[in-house]
Design a protein around this motif. Structure first.
Motif, PDB file in Angstrom:
ATOM      1  N   ALA A  24       0.838  -1.197   0.000  1.00  0.00           N
ATOM      2  CA  ALA A  24       0.000   0.000   0.000  1.00  0.00           C
ATOM      3  C   ALA A  24       0.874   1.249   0.000  1.00  0.00           C
ATOM      4  O   ALA A  24       1.920   1.297   0.655  1.00  0.00           O
ATOM      5  N   HIS A  62       0.892  -0.657  10.883  1.00  0.00           N
ATOM      6  CA  HIS A  62       1.113   0.306   9.802  1.00  0.00           C
ATOM      7  C   HIS A  62       1.232   1.735  10.349  1.00  0.00           C
ATOM      8  O   HIS A  62       1.146   2.696   9.599  1.00  0.00           O
ATOM      9  N   LYS A 111      -0.375  -4.237   3.807  1.00  0.00           N
ATOM     10  CA  LYS A 111      -1.709  -4.169   3.209  1.00  0.00           C
ATOM     11  C   LYS A 111      -2.418  -2.849   3.482  1.00  0.00           C
ATOM     12  O   LYS A 111      -3.374  -2.497   2.783  1.00  0.00           O
ATOM     13  N   HIS A 112      -1.993  -2.118   4.494  1.00  0.00           N
ATOM     14  CA  HIS A 112      -2.642  -0.855   4.857  1.00  0.00           C
ATOM     15  C   HIS A 112      -1.695   0.301   4.565  1.00  0.00           C
ATOM     16  O   HIS A 112      -0.484   0.189   4.795  1.00  0.00           O
TER      17      HIS A 112
END
Length: 959
Positions: free
Chosen positions: A330, A526, A553-554
């Motif tokens: 991300a 994150h 992912k974030h």
């Protein structure tokens, strides 16, 4: 060029079977030493089946078995199970040739198939280079550890990775060990403080630990001690990996001494660093010399083509990377710089620092030491970190003061500053209060899964935060963990692994810059907070890379808390530090190389430059260059950026369709688990029975993609080299659970970070091609045949046909080329005539025999005496055929050897003019070693082995 045919029956090439001390052994490598030929073998007989040994031909009578005299025996097993197992095992044990361009096993582990990582592996294995040597200089977060695992996997499959040493910083020992085992099934013995203690308990004090363990991972701080240097001098490695290799370039350090020693004693060398140079061409040249001493001319200049050959460098926004990472990385959010207004007590300290220490009047600074310009800024930096850090700095200085008049004046000034700072310790700190509020805002608290990592430079700040945060966040003490360089290596590793686990209680990790290199903290986190801002772009980038990396992912968010005193001067300083955070973000996106902005290329140099800006002797824009200016500069740093961060990435050489096949087996089995199941069925009457009744408790759950077994003693013994914590946590020597599909393997690896087992090791390890259980199965299958025997079976052939494997090897015992052949005898009673046909692979050869499907075996093959007479003619005819086939391979290698020799000759000519320089004499030694290696790479022997005799199956027989 015409190949020279050695007497294959006298050869000791890999794949041949020899008799030593009345036991049968399979040769897997040979090497020429000053004491003669050293033959590395693996036991085939019952007494030595699980034994690896090495024999000198001068000391032991090593008798190679003549393949032309192999005895034909009928396979009476159901569906030719014994023959299929033996063939599959032979294929698995035959090394992939050195010049093979396709990746055989690297893409079959638990690593996502990312093209930019695979291109790095292709470059490392490029046949144009006589040995694998590469600097992985990818920017933070791209997965250099995975690239290392893929390279090592391919080296193992190519017979070039038997002995491997991995050297890392101590706090990432377990992380590296974890990645290599869980994703690639490469086990390494971890020699951290606990591991070394275990070794001392096992081995005599005089025993060299590096002769006992074939694959070890150890910290550079441990390895560079004189105690281990003496042991290393006597060891040769197939491959050495040195992580964070930017610490090697200074020739006067112990790190460099260690690196030069290892570089001389290994064939493959992989260096890894996201910050591989310090802005000085001569320092970077030292790293390049470690890889290839002849790649840097004797005068020390750098050649762009040589750098492109030896170095891989990409960053997050390089086209090659950006087009494949997608949602698995991300994009980072905009920097979140939070100005925190100082309290009145903190303002008082700031004014005292300004008026008395930083910008004093005519009387000057009260500092009585030798560097009056430095210590005041040490105080300012401590103040901007925390009141606790400032107290520690003041107390430390007071303890070092003498008793003269100047010291008394400084003591009075320090005591005045300490009194003002004491008031800040009695009242809530503005920045700390904001930290607590921010952590609560992002969800950190009791019952919440939210996590954050908080970085600070000063140890006393970390301790203060560690003491205070649990109560103010309303969480338990173990929800806030502290990590710093003073902790033991195993404790550092424990904390990092706990932070990755979803069910672990830790929610906030407060850490110093020991965690800024190499540590992966993004699995559950994150949010990153700079409680104080380093005065270095490099350090900021390193910190941010802990959560801003592939697999995140974030969208990662980086927050910087900046104490903002009311005075104009200090307020200006705070804004300068805020601009550093913003500049790092800009360079991260545009260049992937923040060090180029300041051109200092080391943390201390950048800190000194920022101190000058804060002192007012330099402008910020003078010290931190714009991105556009860096791209246009004409210096080594700009050259590095232009070479490796260029928008266009050279295309990877595309393999042919047959080369692209990644299955390393023969095609006799659909997958690895079917092969393992068949091997167990052959070894045990009823594998599903418990050990007490002669089985292994085999269970296969196809729906869940797992298998289980109780390892028999010989397998359990092999598993003892697996990571110690994995053995302890999962007790795999008692019950081994394996994931048999890629999806299941990834699921169990991810689940280990989510479950409540308090272990990051998966409960079901992925059964990838290099897994030790498959190696054990192959060895058992190879032991099924007696000494120098060949199975006779039925197949879809028109006349008796012999399947043969030919290998061309060099003086180092490495397979240069291989060829699969069939020799058909239309008139078996008159074996003087044979139709020899080459095949592109084992799969193609077996398909030509009708063995691309499982065949029934209604009865053993008869007339073995007739078939026996076919073996010698088949071997001899195949040898003749291979003279032509291998001539091309020999010619190819000869050309590359010649090119390499010319490179070394050019270096010698250039060095002759500089021979008076002592460092040139030292480099010449390395170049001479390179020359000896070049000569050893030339092919010098080949071996033809009969593998199978196939007779026509008049009744059909596939099923």
């Amino acid at each position: 060029m015409t190949a020279t045919k050695p007497d294959a029956r006298e050869t000791l090439a890999p794949g041949s079977v020899v008799v030593v001390r009345d036991e049968e052994w399979l040769v897997y490598a040979t090497e020429e030493t000053t004491d003669g030929t050293l033959v590395h073998v693996q036991g085939l007989g019952e007494l030595v089946r699980d034994t690896n040994a090495s024999f000198y031909t001068r000391l032991d009578h090593v008798v190679p078995l003549d393949p032309a005299k192999a005895r034909v025996v009928a396979d009476a097993s159901p569906r030719h199970r014994r023959a299929r197992l033996w063939l599959e095992s032979t294929v698995r044990k035959t090394a992939v040739p050195l010049g093979e361009r396709a990746l055989s096993v690297a893409t079959r582990g638990l690593a996502d198939p990312l093209s930019y990582q695979q291109s790095a592996v292709h470059k490392a294995l490029d046949p144009a280079n006589l040995r694998p040597r590469i600097l992985l200089a990818d920017a933070v977060g791209l997965g250099k550890t995975l690239e290392i695992g893929m390279i090592l996997s391919e080296l193992v499959r190519r017979g070039r990775g038997d002995r491997i040493l991995v050297v890392t910083p101590r706090h990432v020992l377990e992380q590296m060990q974890h990645e290599l085992w869980t994703r690639f099934a490469l086990p390494f013995v971890r020699l951290d403080s606990a591991g070394i203690q275990r070794v001392r308990q096992k081995l005599p004090a005089t025993r060299n630990p590096f002769t006992y363990y074939r694959r070890a991972i150890i910290s550079i701080d441990t390895l560079k001690s004189d105690r281990y240097v003496a042991s290393l001098r006597r060891q040769r490695w197939d491959a050495v990996v040195i992580d964070e290799s930017h610490n090697l370039s200074n020739v006067s350090t112990l790190n460099n001494r260690l690196a030069r020693l290892l570089a001389r004693n290994t064939e493959a060398l992989v260096l890894a660093s996201a910050t591989p140079h310090n802005g000085k061409a001569e320092s970077f040249a030292e790293l390049v010399r470690l890889l290839d001493p002849s790649a840097v001319p004797a005068d020390g200049t750098l050649d762009r083509d040589e750098l492109r050959r030896l170095v891989v460098r990409r960053h997050r926004h390089s086209p090659e990377v950006a087009r494949v990472v997608g949602a698995d990385w991300a994009e980072r959010q905009e920097p979140n710089n939070v100005l925190v207004a100082a309290t009145p007590a903190e303002d008082a300290v700031a004014r005292e620092l300004e008026e008395t220490w930083l910008w004093p009047g005519r009387g000057g600074s009260p500092y009585s030491g030798q560097n009056a310009a430095l210590f005041p800024w040490t105080l300012a930096k401590a103040f901007l970190s925390s009141p606790a850090a400032l107290k520690e700095t003041i107390d430390g200085r007071l303890g070092r003061l003498g008793n003269d008049d100047r010291a008394d004046a400084e003591r009075r000034a320090l005591l005045q500053l300490a009194e003002l700072n004491a008031e800040t310790l009695r009242r809530p700190s503005a920045k700390y209060t904001k930290l607590v509020a921010h952590l609560k805002q992002i969800g950190v608290g009791r019952g919440s899964p939210a996590r954050a990592v908080v970085f600070a430079e000063r140890l006393e700040t970390l301790r203060w935060l560690h003491r205070s945060l649990p109560k103010d966040l309303g969480v338990s003490d173990d929800a806030v963990q502290i990590m710093h360089g003073g902790l033991a290596d195993d404790e550092q590793q424990r904390i990092v692994e706990a932070f990755k686990q979803e069910q672990a209680p830790v929610r906030v990790l407060v850490t110093g810059d020991v965690a800024s290199e190499g540590v992966n903290l993004h699995a559950q986190c994150h949010e990153l907070i700079h409680y104080d801002i380093p005065w270095s772009l490099i350090r900021i980038e390193q910190r941010n890379g802990r959560i801003d990396r592939y697999g995140q992912k974030h969208p990662p968010r980086v927050t910087a808390l900046l104490l903002d005193p009311s005075s104009d001067r200090f307020a200006g300083d705070v804004r300068i530090l805020a601009k550093l955070v913003e500049k790092e973000d800009e360079a991260h996106t545009a260049l992937g190389d923040v060090a180029s902005l300041m051109g200092r290329f080391d943390v201390k140099g950048e800190e000194d430059a920022i101190r000058a800006v804060l002192a007012g002797t330099k402008d910020f824009d003078e010290v931190v260059r714009p991105v556009a200016a860096v791209a246009a500069a004409d210096d080594f740093a700009a050259m590095f950026t232009q070479l490796f961060d260029a928008p266009e990435t050279p295309p990877v050489v595309t393999a042919t369709k047959s080369e692209q096949r990644t299955d390393p087996g023969s095609g006799l089995y659909d997958d690895d688990v079917s092969y393992l199941e068949d091997a167990l069925g052959e070894a045990f009457i009823d594998p599903t029975a418990p050990p007490a009744r002669g089985g292994v408790g085999w269970r296969r759950n196809a729906a869940f993609g797992t298998v289980e077994l109780n390892p028999p003693p010989d397998l359990a013994q092999r598993l003892e080299v697996l990571p110690q914590t994995y053995l302890t946590d999962r007790r795999v020597t008692e019950r081994l659970v394996l994931a048999t599909t890629l999806a299941r393997g990834k699921d169990r690896l991810a689940a280990a970070l989510r479950d409540d087992s308090d272990s990051t090791w998966p409960d079901a390890h992925y059964l990838s091609p290099l897994h030790p259980v498959l190696d054990w199965a192959a060895d058992r299958a190879l032991a099924a045949l007696g000494r120098n025997e060949v199975f006779a079976v039925r197949g879809a052939v028109n006349a008796p046909t012999v399947l043969l494997l030919g290998t061309l090897t060099n003086k180092r015992g490495q397979v240069v080329s291989s060829a699969w052949l069939t020799a058909q005898f239309p008139a078996p009673d008159s074996p003087s005539f044979a139709l020899v046909a080459p095949h592109g692979s084992a799969r193609e050869a077996l398909a030509a025999l009708g063995w691309d499907a499982v065949r029934t075996n209604p009865r053993p093959v008869a007339d073995l005496d007739v078939l026996q007479r076919l073996i010698a003619p088949a071997v001899h005819e195949a040898e003749k055929h291979l003279l032509t086939v291998f001539a091309a391979a020999e010619q190819d290698v000869a050309q590359r050897v010649e090119q390499w020799s010319r490179r070394l000759d050019r270096w010698d000519v250039e060095a002759d003019a500089l021979i008076q320089r002592s460092e040139i004499k030292q480099r010449r030694t390395s170049v001479e070693q390179e020359r000896a290696l070049v000569l050893a790479m030339a092919p010098d022997q080949h071996l033809v082995r009969p593998l199978l005799v196939v007779v026509p199956d008049m009744e059909g027989g596939t099923q």
